[in-house]
Design a protein around this motif. Structure first.
Motif, PDB file in Angstrom:
ATOM      1  N   GLU A  15       0.822  -1.209   0.000  1.00  0.00           N
ATOM      2  CA  GLU A  15       0.000   0.000   0.000  1.00  0.00           C
ATOM      3  C   GLU A  15       0.862   1.268   0.000  1.00  0.00           C
ATOM      4  O   GLU A  15       0.590   2.222  -0.736  1.00  0.00           O
ATOM      5  N   GLU A  16       1.909   1.266   0.804  1.00  0.00           N
ATOM      6  CA  GLU A  16       2.818   2.412   0.843  1.00  0.00           C
ATOM      7  C   GLU A  16       3.521   2.579  -0.509  1.00  0.00           C
ATOM      8  O   GLU A  16       3.679   3.701  -1.014  1.00  0.00           O
ATOM      9  N   MET A  17       3.903   1.483  -1.104  1.00  0.00           N
ATOM     10  CA  MET A  17       4.574   1.522  -2.398  1.00  0.00           C
ATOM     11  C   MET A  17       3.652   2.099  -3.477  1.00  0.00           C
ATOM     12  O   MET A  17       4.054   2.963  -4.252  1.00  0.00           O
ATOM     13  N   MET A  18       2.412   1.648  -3.510  1.00  0.00           N
ATOM     14  CA  MET A  18       1.456   2.148  -4.494  1.00  0.00           C
ATOM     15  C   MET A  18       1.133   3.632  -4.257  1.00  0.00           C
ATOM     16  O   MET A  18       0.961   4.403  -5.207  1.00  0.00           O
ATOM     17  N   ASP A  19       1.082   4.036  -2.997  1.00  0.00           N
ATOM     18  CA  ASP A  19       0.842   5.443  -2.666  1.00  0.00           C
ATOM     19  C   ASP A  19       1.973   6.321  -3.212  1.00  0.00           C
ATOM     20  O   ASP A  19       1.731   7.377  -3.793  1.00  0.00           O
ATOM     21  N   CYS A  20       3.196   5.872  -3.045  1.00  0.00           N
ATOM     22  CA  CYS A  20       4.350   6.622  -3.553  1.00  0.00           C
ATOM     23  C   CYS A  20       4.337   6.680  -5.078  1.00  0.00           C
ATOM     24  O   CYS A  20       4.643   7.719  -5.666  1.00  0.00           O
ATOM     25  N   MET A  21       3.961   5.577  -5.711  1.00  0.00           N
ATOM     26  CA  MET A  21       3.900   5.568  -7.169  1.00  0.00           C
ATOM     27  C   MET A  21       2.822   6.528  -7.668  1.00  0.00           C
ATOM     28  O   MET A  21       3.047   7.295  -8.610  1.00  0.00           O
ATOM     29  N   GLN A  22       1.666   6.523  -7.023  1.00  0.00           N
ATOM     30  CA  GLN A  22       0.589   7.430  -7.420  1.00  0.00           C
ATOM     31  C   GLN A  22       0.985   8.887  -7.225  1.00  0.00           C
ATOM     32  O   GLN A  22       0.656   9.742  -8.044  1.00  0.00           O
ATOM     33  N   HIS A  23       1.702   9.165  -6.154  1.00  0.00           N
ATOM     34  CA  HIS A  23       2.156  10.537  -5.916  1.00  0.00           C
ATOM     35  C   HIS A  23       3.145  10.967  -7.010  1.00  0.00           C
ATOM     36  O   HIS A  23       3.071  12.090  -7.514  1.00  0.00           O
ATOM     37  N   GLY A  24       4.041  10.084  -7.388  1.00  0.00           N
ATOM     38  CA  GLY A  24       4.984  10.382  -8.461  1.00  0.00           C
ATOM     39  C   GLY A  24       4.279  10.646  -9.781  1.00  0.00           C
ATOM     40  O   GLY A  24       4.627  11.578 -10.516  1.00  0.00           O
ATOM     41  N   LEU A  25       3.273   9.828 -10.091  1.00  0.00           N
ATOM     42  CA  LEU A  25       2.491  10.036 -11.311  1.00  0.00           C
ATOM     43  C   LEU A  25       1.770  11.385 -11.266  1.00  0.00           C
ATOM     44  O   LEU A  25       1.745  12.114 -12.263  1.00  0.00           O
ATOM     45  N   LEU A  26       1.210  11.716 -10.120  1.00  0.00           N
ATOM     46  CA  LEU A  26       0.518  12.993  -9.967  1.00  0.00           C
ATOM     47  C   LEU A  26       1.456  14.160 -10.257  1.00  0.00           C
ATOM     48  O   LEU A  26       1.106  15.086 -10.991  1.00  0.00           O
ATOM     49  N   ILE A  27       2.654  14.107  -9.715  1.00  0.00           N
ATOM     50  CA  ILE A  27       3.627  15.176  -9.932  1.00  0.00           C
ATOM     51  C   ILE A  27       3.978  15.281 -11.423  1.00  0.00           C
ATOM     52  O   ILE A  27       4.041  16.384 -11.976  1.00  0.00           O
ATOM     53  N   MET A  28       4.197  14.147 -12.088  1.00  0.00           N
ATOM     54  CA  MET A  28       4.518  14.183 -13.518  1.00  0.00           C
ATOM     55  C   MET A  28       3.361  14.747 -14.334  1.00  0.00           C
ATOM     56  O   MET A  28       3.561  15.569 -15.232  1.00  0.00           O
ATOM     57  N   PHE A  29       2.136  14.319 -14.022  1.00  0.00           N
ATOM     58  CA  PHE A  29       0.973  14.793 -14.768  1.00  0.00           C
ATOM     59  C   PHE A  29       0.691  16.274 -14.515  1.00  0.00           C
ATOM     60  O   PHE A  29       0.195  16.965 -15.394  1.00  0.00           O
ATOM     61  N   GLU A  30       1.019  16.759 -13.341  1.00  0.00           N
ATOM     62  CA  GLU A  30       0.810  18.178 -13.045  1.00  0.00           C
ATOM     63  C   GLU A  30       1.852  19.081 -13.701  1.00  0.00           C
ATOM     64  O   GLU A  30       1.556  20.230 -14.021  1.00  0.00           O
ATOM     65  N   ASN A  31       3.059  18.574 -13.911  1.00  0.00           N
ATOM     66  CA  ASN A  31       4.161  19.433 -14.322  1.00  0.00           C
ATOM     67  C   ASN A  31       4.713  19.185 -15.722  1.00  0.00           C
ATOM     68  O   ASN A  31       5.704  19.809 -16.096  1.00  0.00           O
TER      69      ASN A  31
END
Length: 82
Positions: free
Chosen positions: A50-66
């Motif tokens: 769960e922690e791993m998937m949360d970190c991956m989703q956060h990374g994707l969010l940052i890429m999609f935002e920027n």
């Protein structure tokens, strides 16, 4: 870049996306590849899935935002066939 993705392919898709004003599906796929391969290398550092998937989703969010702030003039491709 890594052998799962050529840097010129991602560069090309970002330039196309910036021209269109929205991220292409292929560029989205490339971002997913980057996130999955990065998280795979760091998998042992997470206490659970769960922690791993949360970190991956956060990374994707940052890429999609920027993605729009990518400066293609600073990029020095090794081989570019446009």
């Amino acid at each position: 870049m890594a052998n799962y993705l050529e840097d010129t392919d991602l560069y090309y898709e970002i330039v196309i996306s910036k021209g269109k004003g929205y991220l292409t599906r292929k560029a989205e796929h490339y971002f997913e590849l980057i996130a999955k391969n990065t998280i795979r290398r760091k998998a042992k550092d997470y206490k659970d899935n769960e922690e791993m998937m949360d970190c991956m989703q956060h990374g994707l969010l940052i890429m999609f935002e920027n993605w729009m702030s990518f400066d293609e003039k600073k990029f020095k491709p090794t081989k570019l066939c446009l």
